[in-house]
Scaffold this motif. Structure first.
Motif, short mmCIF file in Angstrom:
data_model
loop_
_atom_site.label_atom_id
_atom_site.label_comp_id
_atom_site.label_asym_id
_atom_site.label_seq_id
_atom_site.Cartn_x
_atom_site.Cartn_y
_atom_site.Cartn_z
N ASP A 12 14.55 -7.90 1.85
CA ASP A 12 14.85 -6.95 3.09
C ASP A 12 15.29 -7.78 4.22
N ASP A 13 16.13 -7.26 5.09
CA ASP A 13 16.71 -7.89 6.26
C ASP A 13 15.92 -8.13 7.36
N ASP A 14 14.68 -7.10 7.52
CA ASP A 14 13.87 -7.00 8.49
C ASP A 14 12.59 -8.12 8.22
N GLU A 15 12.44 -9.07 8.69
CA GLU A 15 11.49 -10.06 8.47
C GLU A 15 10.14 -9.86 8.53
N VAL A 16 9.82 -8.68 9.36
CA VAL A 16 8.32 -8.30 9.55
C VAL A 16 8.14 -7.69 8.26
N ILE A 17 8.97 -6.74 7.75
CA ILE A 17 8.70 -5.83 6.58
C ILE A 17 8.87 -6.83 5.12
N ARG A 18 9.79 -7.70 5.35
CA ARG A 18 9.80 -8.68 4.08
C ARG A 18 8.34 -9.31 4.05
N GLN A 19 8.01 -9.96 5.12
CA GLN A 19 6.48 -10.83 5.18
C GLN A 19 5.46 -9.73 4.83
N LEU A 20 5.36 -8.55 5.29
CA LEU A 20 4.54 -7.67 5.00
C LEU A 20 4.36 -7.52 3.28
N ILE A 21 5.42 -7.00 2.90
CA ILE A 21 5.38 -6.88 1.42
C ILE A 21 5.07 -8.01 0.66
N LYS A 81 13.09 -5.01 -13.41
CA LYS A 81 12.77 -3.91 -12.56
C LYS A 81 13.06 -3.90 -11.03
N VAL A 82 13.60 -2.71 -10.91
CA VAL A 82 14.24 -2.71 -9.33
C VAL A 82 13.39 -1.45 -8.50
N VAL A 83 12.71 -2.01 -7.69
CA VAL A 83 12.29 -0.98 -6.63
C VAL A 83 12.94 -0.84 -5.35
N LEU A 84 13.48 0.31 -5.18
CA LEU A 84 14.43 0.48 -3.87
C LEU A 84 13.51 0.94 -2.90
N ILE A 85 13.11 0.20 -1.63
CA ILE A 85 12.29 0.75 -0.51
C ILE A 85 13.37 1.16 0.76
N THR A 86 13.15 2.48 1.10
CA THR A 86 14.23 2.72 1.93
C THR A 86 13.65 3.91 2.84
N VAL A 102 17.69 2.30 -11.20
CA VAL A 102 16.60 1.66 -10.39
C VAL A 102 15.29 2.27 -10.97
N ASP A 103 14.10 1.61 -11.07
CA ASP A 103 12.84 2.00 -11.86
C ASP A 103 11.95 2.72 -10.84
N ALA A 104 12.14 2.46 -9.54
CA ALA A 104 11.30 3.12 -8.68
C ALA A 104 11.63 3.30 -7.47
N TYR A 105 11.37 4.36 -6.59
CA TYR A 105 11.84 4.46 -5.34
C TYR A 105 10.91 4.91 -4.23
N LEU A 106 10.73 4.13 -3.21
CA LEU A 106 9.77 4.22 -2.22
C LEU A 106 10.15 4.49 -0.83
N THR A 107 9.79 5.43 -0.17
CA THR A 107 10.28 5.63 1.13
C THR A 107 9.51 4.79 2.10
N LYS A 108 10.19 4.38 3.35
CA LYS A 108 9.30 3.94 4.42
C LYS A 108 9.02 4.78 5.31
N PRO A 109 7.99 4.85 5.84
CA PRO A 109 7.08 3.90 5.73
C PRO A 109 6.40 4.28 4.55
N PHE A 110 5.91 3.13 3.94
CA PHE A 110 5.40 3.17 2.62
C PHE A 110 3.96 2.55 2.74
N ASP A 111 3.04 3.02 1.64
CA ASP A 111 1.79 2.67 1.75
C ASP A 111 1.72 1.04 0.95
N PRO A 112 0.98 0.10 1.57
CA PRO A 112 1.04 -0.95 0.90
C PRO A 112 0.38 -1.06 -0.59
N ALA A 113 -0.61 -0.20 -0.58
CA ALA A 113 -1.48 -0.03 -1.92
C ALA A 113 -0.55 0.71 -3.06
#
Length: 132
Positions: A12-21, A81-86, A102-113
């Motif tokens: 992820d190009d966003d450092e905050v999101i990258r670190q959160l994940i 395995k690839v999870v797109l997060i967008t 891709v194996d899964a697709y999650l939309t932002k904002p996503f639930d960390p759980a």
């Protein structure tokens, strides 16, 4: 020390999101590496050889779509395995992701759980494949 659940490359190009994940997955027992964009992902993937890649779609240099396509067409990385997060949640975007494979697709904002559950499930499937 508990058992590592698998390796994940967080892109992820966003450092905050990258670190959160990364922090959430690390706390859950995954070994985590990070990349700042699609090209960085492609440069690091062979070194890391992750079980799962979480991949942002909207990034500079090389977007997530192109990165996922390159991962899928490369014999050495096509099994990862690839999870797109967008933030892009349109049906066309989801169809495009499925078309790439891709194996899964999650939309932002996503639930960390939810992200942890998806990654854990995909990593477990990869380990079952490796045991055959």
């Amino acid at each position: 020390m508990s058992e590592v659940l698998g390796k994940v490359l967080v892109v992820d190009d966003d450092e905050v999101i990258r670190q959160l994940i990364a922090v959430n997955l690390n706390l859950e027992g995954f070994e985590v590496a990070t990349a700042t964009d699609g090209q960085d992902c492609l440069d690091r993937v062979r070194e890391v050889m992750p079980d799962v890649i979480t991949l942002d779609v909207m990034m500079p240099y090389l977007d997530g779509w192109t990165t996922a396509e390159k991962l899928r067409t490369d014999e050495d990385t096509s099994h990862i395995k690839v999870v797109l997060i967008t933030a892009r949640a349109q049906d066309d975007d989801k169809r495009r992701g499925r078309g790439i494979g891709v194996d899964a697709y999650l939309t932002k904002p996503f639930d960390p759980a939810e992200l942890i559950e998806v990654v854990r499930d995909l990593a477990a499937r990869d380990q079952v494949r490796d045991q055959r």
